[in-house]
Scaffold this motif. Structure first.
Motif, PDB file in Angstrom:
ATOM      1  N   ALA A 125       0.625  -1.124   0.272  1.00 25.17           N
ATOM      2  CA  ALA A 125       0.136   0.322  -0.274  1.00 25.17           C
ATOM      3  C   ALA A 125       1.023   1.488  -0.062  1.00 25.17           C
ATOM      4  O   ALA A 125       1.139   2.413  -0.826  1.00 25.17           O
ATOM      5  N   LEU A 126       2.544   1.037   0.941  1.00 29.87           N
ATOM      6  CA  LEU A 126       2.971   1.903   1.072  1.00 29.87           C
ATOM      7  C   LEU A 126       3.730   2.577  -0.102  1.00 29.87           C
ATOM      8  O   LEU A 126       3.788   4.103  -1.080  1.00 29.87           O
ATOM      9  N   VAL A 127       3.706   1.772  -0.535  1.00 27.29           N
ATOM     10  CA  VAL A 127       4.780   1.439  -1.814  1.00 27.29           C
ATOM     11  C   VAL A 127       4.718   1.956  -3.082  1.00 27.29           C
ATOM     12  O   VAL A 127       4.446   3.335  -4.028  1.00 27.29           O
ATOM     13  N   GLY A 130       3.155   5.532  -1.799  1.00 33.86           N
ATOM     14  CA  GLY A 130       3.981   6.434  -1.870  1.00 33.86           C
ATOM     15  C   GLY A 130       3.269   8.277  -0.948  1.00 33.86           C
ATOM     16  O   GLY A 130       2.880   8.766   0.092  1.00 33.86           O
ATOM     17  N   GLU A 131       3.232   9.521  -1.852  1.00 38.40           N
ATOM     18  CA  GLU A 131       3.129  10.473  -1.477  1.00 38.40           C
ATOM     19  C   GLU A 131       2.145  10.495  -0.955  1.00 38.40           C
ATOM     20  O   GLU A 131       1.939  11.798  -0.320  1.00 38.40           O
ATOM     21  N   VAL A 132       1.246   9.850  -1.699  1.00 36.27           N
ATOM     22  CA  VAL A 132      -0.434  10.108  -2.041  1.00 36.27           C
ATOM     23  C   VAL A 132      -0.764   9.780  -0.239  1.00 36.27           C
ATOM     24  O   VAL A 132      -1.361  10.630   0.845  1.00 36.27           O
ATOM     25  N   MET A 133      -0.085   8.351   0.453  1.00 33.58           N
ATOM     26  CA  MET A 133      -0.182   8.164   1.993  1.00 33.58           C
ATOM     27  C   MET A 133       0.263   8.870   2.613  1.00 33.58           C
ATOM     28  O   MET A 133       0.200   9.599   3.618  1.00 33.58           O
ATOM     29  N   THR A 134       1.606   9.735   2.014  1.00 35.38           N
ATOM     30  CA  THR A 134       2.334  10.197   3.453  1.00 35.38           C
ATOM     31  C   THR A 134       1.722  11.440   3.634  1.00 35.38           C
ATOM     32  O   THR A 134       1.386  12.255   4.907  1.00 35.38           O
ATOM     33  N   ALA A 135       1.398  12.508   2.311  1.00 38.42           N
ATOM     34  CA  ALA A 135       0.604  13.713   1.811  1.00 38.42           C
ATOM     35  C   ALA A 135      -0.754  13.097   3.262  1.00 38.42           C
ATOM     36  O   ALA A 135      -0.831  14.406   3.844  1.00 38.42           O
ATOM     37  N   ALA A 136      -1.547  12.236   3.609  1.00 38.24           N
ATOM     38  CA  ALA A 136      -3.171  12.507   4.229  1.00 38.24           C
ATOM     39  C   ALA A 136      -2.271  11.904   5.126  1.00 38.24           C
ATOM     40  O   ALA A 136      -2.748  12.511   6.172  1.00 38.24           O
ATOM     41  N   MET A 213      14.036 -11.484  -3.207  1.00 38.38           N
ATOM     42  CA  MET A 213      14.174 -10.199  -2.881  1.00 38.38           C
ATOM     43  C   MET A 213      13.627  -8.833  -3.425  1.00 38.38           C
ATOM     44  O   MET A 213      14.143  -7.352  -3.485  1.00 38.38           O
ATOM     45  N   MET A 214      12.352  -9.267  -4.151  1.00 40.53           N
ATOM     46  CA  MET A 214      11.776  -8.119  -4.332  1.00 40.53           C
ATOM     47  C   MET A 214      11.260  -7.308  -3.525  1.00 40.53           C
ATOM     48  O   MET A 214      11.096  -6.119  -2.576  1.00 40.53           O
ATOM     49  N   ASN A 215      10.899  -7.967  -2.223  1.00 39.64           N
ATOM     50  CA  ASN A 215      10.803  -7.920  -0.258  1.00 39.64           C
ATOM     51  C   ASN A 215      11.347  -6.554   0.175  1.00 39.64           C
ATOM     52  O   ASN A 215      11.061  -5.221  -0.002  1.00 39.64           O
ATOM     53  N   LYS A 216      13.044  -7.184  -0.310  1.00 41.28           N
ATOM     54  CA  LYS A 216      14.109  -5.960  -0.237  1.00 41.28           C
ATOM     55  C   LYS A 216      13.605  -4.216  -0.430  1.00 41.28           C
ATOM     56  O   LYS A 216      13.713  -3.616  -0.194  1.00 41.28           O
ATOM     57  N   GLY A 217      14.102  -4.596  -1.787  1.00 40.18           N
ATOM     58  CA  GLY A 217      13.642  -3.850  -2.921  1.00 40.18           C
ATOM     59  C   GLY A 217      12.266  -3.273  -2.213  1.00 40.18           C
ATOM     60  O   GLY A 217      12.183  -2.107  -2.924  1.00 40.18           O
ATOM     61  N   LEU A 218      11.059  -3.508  -2.230  1.00 40.54           N
ATOM     62  CA  LEU A 218       9.761  -3.173  -1.897  1.00 40.54           C
ATOM     63  C   LEU A 218      10.278  -2.102   0.004  1.00 40.54           C
ATOM     64  O   LEU A 218       9.828  -0.368  -0.716  1.00 40.54           O
ATOM     65  N   GLU A 219      11.123  -3.026   0.424  1.00 40.40           N
ATOM     66  CA  GLU A 219      11.284  -1.776   1.868  1.00 40.40           C
ATOM     67  C   GLU A 219      12.254  -0.856   1.303  1.00 40.40           C
ATOM     68  O   GLU A 219      11.937  -0.051   2.045  1.00 40.40           O
ATOM     69  N   TYR A 220      12.779  -0.700   0.751  1.00 38.24           N
ATOM     70  CA  TYR A 220      13.390   0.135   0.482  1.00 38.24           C
ATOM     71  C   TYR A 220      12.416   1.630  -0.053  1.00 38.24           C
ATOM     72  O   TYR A 220      13.021   2.452   0.496  1.00 38.24           O
ATOM     73  N   ILE A 221      11.955   1.305  -0.420  1.00 42.14           N
ATOM     74  CA  ILE A 221      11.067   2.350  -1.221  1.00 42.14           C
ATOM     75  C   ILE A 221      10.378   2.226  -0.135  1.00 42.14           C
ATOM     76  O   ILE A 221      10.052   3.880   0.139  1.00 42.14           O
ATOM     77  N   ALA A 223      11.203   2.413   2.871  1.00 39.99           N
ATOM     78  CA  ALA A 223      11.861   3.413   4.069  1.00 39.99           C
ATOM     79  C   ALA A 223      11.954   4.694   3.542  1.00 39.99           C
ATOM     80  O   ALA A 223      12.199   5.560   4.190  1.00 39.99           O
ATOM     81  N   HIS A 224      11.944   4.566   2.796  1.00 38.86           N
ATOM     82  CA  HIS A 224      12.064   6.474   1.262  1.00 38.86           C
ATOM     83  C   HIS A 224      11.511   7.141   2.308  1.00 38.86           C
ATOM     84  O   HIS A 224      11.268   7.831   3.175  1.00 38.86           O
ATOM     85  N   TYR A 225       9.583   6.208   1.852  1.00 42.99           N
ATOM     86  CA  TYR A 225       8.192   7.161   2.408  1.00 42.99           C
ATOM     87  C   TYR A 225       8.581   7.143   4.313  1.00 42.99           C
ATOM     88  O   TYR A 225       8.216   8.568   4.174  1.00 42.99           O
ATOM     89  N   LEU A 226       9.042   6.530   4.797  1.00 43.94           N
ATOM     90  CA  LEU A 226       8.860   6.635   6.536  1.00 43.94           C
ATOM     91  C   LEU A 226       9.465   7.080   6.658  1.00 43.94           C
ATOM     92  O   LEU A 226       9.456   7.993   7.184  1.00 43.94           O
ATOM     93  N   PHE A 227      11.024   7.069   6.470  1.00 38.53           N
ATOM     94  CA  PHE A 227      12.646   8.121   6.852  1.00 38.53           C
ATOM     95  C   PHE A 227      12.892   8.686   5.882  1.00 38.53           C
ATOM     96  O   PHE A 227      14.109   8.181   5.148  1.00 38.53           O
ATOM     97  N   PRO A 228      12.481   9.885   5.618  1.00 32.42           N
ATOM     98  CA  PRO A 228      13.084  10.550   4.087  1.00 32.42           C
ATOM     99  C   PRO A 228      14.626  11.019   4.424  1.00 32.42           C
ATOM    100  O   PRO A 228      15.182  11.990   4.421  1.00 32.42           O
ATOM    101  N   VAL A 229      15.151  10.522   4.442  1.00 27.65           N
ATOM    102  CA  VAL A 229      17.004  10.722   4.590  1.00 27.65           C
ATOM    103  C   VAL A 229      17.606  11.139   2.689  1.00 27.65           C
ATOM    104  O   VAL A 229      19.074  11.279   2.431  1.00 27.65           O
ATOM    105  N   GLY A 230      16.766  11.065   2.038  1.00 21.36           N
ATOM    106  CA  GLY A 230      17.382  10.883   0.765  1.00 21.36           C
ATOM    107  C   GLY A 230      17.759   8.847   0.630  1.00 21.36           C
ATOM    108  O   GLY A 230      18.561   8.223   0.590  1.00 21.36           O
ATOM    109  N   LEU A 231      17.265   8.832  -1.260  1.00 20.97           N
ATOM    110  CA  LEU A 231      17.997   7.925  -1.650  1.00 20.97           C
ATOM    111  C   LEU A 231      19.662   7.486  -1.199  1.00 20.97           C
ATOM    112  O   LEU A 231      19.657   6.162  -1.184  1.00 20.97           O
ATOM    113  N   ASP A 232      20.345   8.125  -1.728  1.00 20.68           N
ATOM    114  CA  ASP A 232      22.014   8.112  -1.518  1.00 20.68           C
ATOM    115  C   ASP A 232      22.059   8.281   0.090  1.00 20.68           C
ATOM    116  O   ASP A 232      23.434   6.748   0.480  1.00 20.68           O
TER     117      ASP A 232
END
Ligand code: NDP
Length: 384
Positions: A125-127, A130-136, A213-221, A223-232
């Motif tokens: 759902a968050l993947v 993303g922005e729609v959910m975090t904005a809500a 390993m898609m699970n880890k990729g989804l988790e990467y996305i 994490a980006h929305y939950l903890f916005p520290v930048g993709l790098d």
């Protein structure tokens, strides 16, 4: 004083772990609503055991069966996608969002729009949103508590610290059941082998995602929305023992890690008790028994899914929703024996190449992208 809870996806693996903790602390909780898709008997049994006020099946064709199963019990029943959202919109102290897939997005958004506290397991759902959910979440002053063990670990390691002081977040990955398999072996992997995860006992879809390993990729996305520290500042590392669930590195050189048994009741307990702590029935970690913790860089040649996810979130807009939808179709096809294991990331990549859409601005936009991406992925199945 007891607290009220709704569990979306009560009949699944995360649902069962949540209810196990509630069963052990019965006086602390009042169960408002429990939902499933089609597991009517299990849902009815749980609704009676936990004295739920409402039981809902997502697949409306199972509603008559649910009605029969709960006749005379006083438990309200309902069915269908709108009924799931209505259940999620009922006021409660905590919503456990544990439906699998983008099917959980509408109910999660309904819980967020009520301004509630939502323990989010439903990463798709968050993947997708993303922005729609975090904005809500910001607009409705809702609280998201991450259930995924990695994100829960990060959440714990961030407590008392500022995100601006974080220099890097490391998501650990077990590497799944095929970590040491070569390309030829991967091509022959069966659904039974893929769902037999070495460290975690989970639902079928996330188990296959862990194997690709898609699970880890989804988790990467995620994490980006939950903890916005930048993709790098986000990285993935293979850690086969699944003892360290993730780490946060600060600009002063300190790295905080959360360790624990590979049992979802640990992060779920952290959400149920947040901001306090509660007992769990788990044995403490036996570090001397475990002996060694090892770490490796991911191999994106054999497991391209994390690269696809990194590219999708770097592109942004609709790409993560397209990726997620294509992956859901591909995983279902693999589990049904329609495609081979290595076709899963290939189908996701082909769908991403063939379909792009403007950035979704609303829940309806996300669901439209999800629907179209599924249709495109299904076309690939027809031409397979
Ligand atoms: P399961 O497959 O075990 O359970 C899924 C739950 O969702 C069931 O209650 C199922 O009902 C319900 N459901 C499935 N499809 C629909 C639908 N279309 N509409 C409404 N309800 C539906 O999944 P998990 O518990 O393993 O995973 C749930 C979520 O948590 C996933 O997003 C996963 O990625 C995430 N997660 C899971 C972890 C785990 O250890 N299992 C760890 C971290 C995250 P029914 O029984 O009727 O099919």
């Amino acid at each position: 004083m007891s607290r009220s809870i709704t569990i979306l996806g009560a009949t699944g693996s995360v649902g069962a772990s949540t209810l196990d903790l509630i069963r052990r602390n019965r006086a602390d909780w009042q169960v408002e609503a429990l939902t499933a898709n089609c597991s009517v008997n299990e849902l009815a049994k749980l609704a009676l055991e936990f004295d739920a006020k409402l039981a809902v099946v997502g697949d409306e064709s199972h509603l008559p069966e649910l009605r029969n199963a709960l006749a005379g019990s006083g438990v309200e029943v309902d069915g269908g996608a709108d009924a799931l959202c209505a259940a999620a919109a009922r006021p409660v102290d905590l919503t456990m969002a544990a439906i699998v897939g983008c099917a959980g997005l509408g109910p999660v958004m309904a819980a967020i729009e009520r301004g509630g506290t939502v323990a989010l397991a439903n990463k798709e759902a968050l993947v997708s949103a993303g922005e729609v959910m975090t904005a809500a979440v910001a607009r409705h002053r809702a609280t998201l508590l991450p259930v995924d063990s990695e994100h829960n670990a990060i959440f714990q390691c961030l407590t008392g610290n500022r995100l601006s002081d974080v220099s890097r977040i490391t998501l650990t990955a077990s590497g799944g059941p095929f970590r040491e398999w070569n390309a030829e072996q991967l091509a022959t992997a069966t659904p039974a082998q893929a769902v037999a995860h070495p460290n975690w006992d989970m639902g079928a879809k996330i188990s296959v995602d862990s194997a690709t390993m898609m699970n880890k990729g989804l988790e990467y996305i995620e994490a980006h929305y939950l903890f916005p520290v930048g993709l790098d500042a986000l990285r993935i590392i293979i850690h086969p023992q699944s003892v360290i669930h993730s780490m946060v590195e600060y600009r002063d050189g300190s790295t905080l890690a959360q360790l624990g048994p590979s049992d979802m009741r640990v992060p779920i307990a952290s959400c149920l008790a947040w901001p306090q702590r509660m007992n769990t029935p788990l044995q403490p970690l036996d570090l001397a028994g475990i002996g060694n913790l090892s770490f490796f860089a991911p191999d994106e040649t054999r497991f391209p899914a994390t690269r696809l996810c990194r590219d999708a979130i770097a592109e942004g807009g609709a790409a993560p929703a397209v990726l997620n939808a294509a992956n859901e179709v591909a995983v279902a096809a693999f589990l049904a024996g329609q495609i081979g294991f290595t076709r899963i990331p290939a189908m996701v990549e082909e769908t991403l190449l063939r379909y792009s859409a403007p950035p979704p601005a609303t829940l309806e936009d996300v669901l439209a992208v999800d629907g179209e991406a599924r249709a495109r992925a299904e076309q690939l199945l027809e031409h397979a």
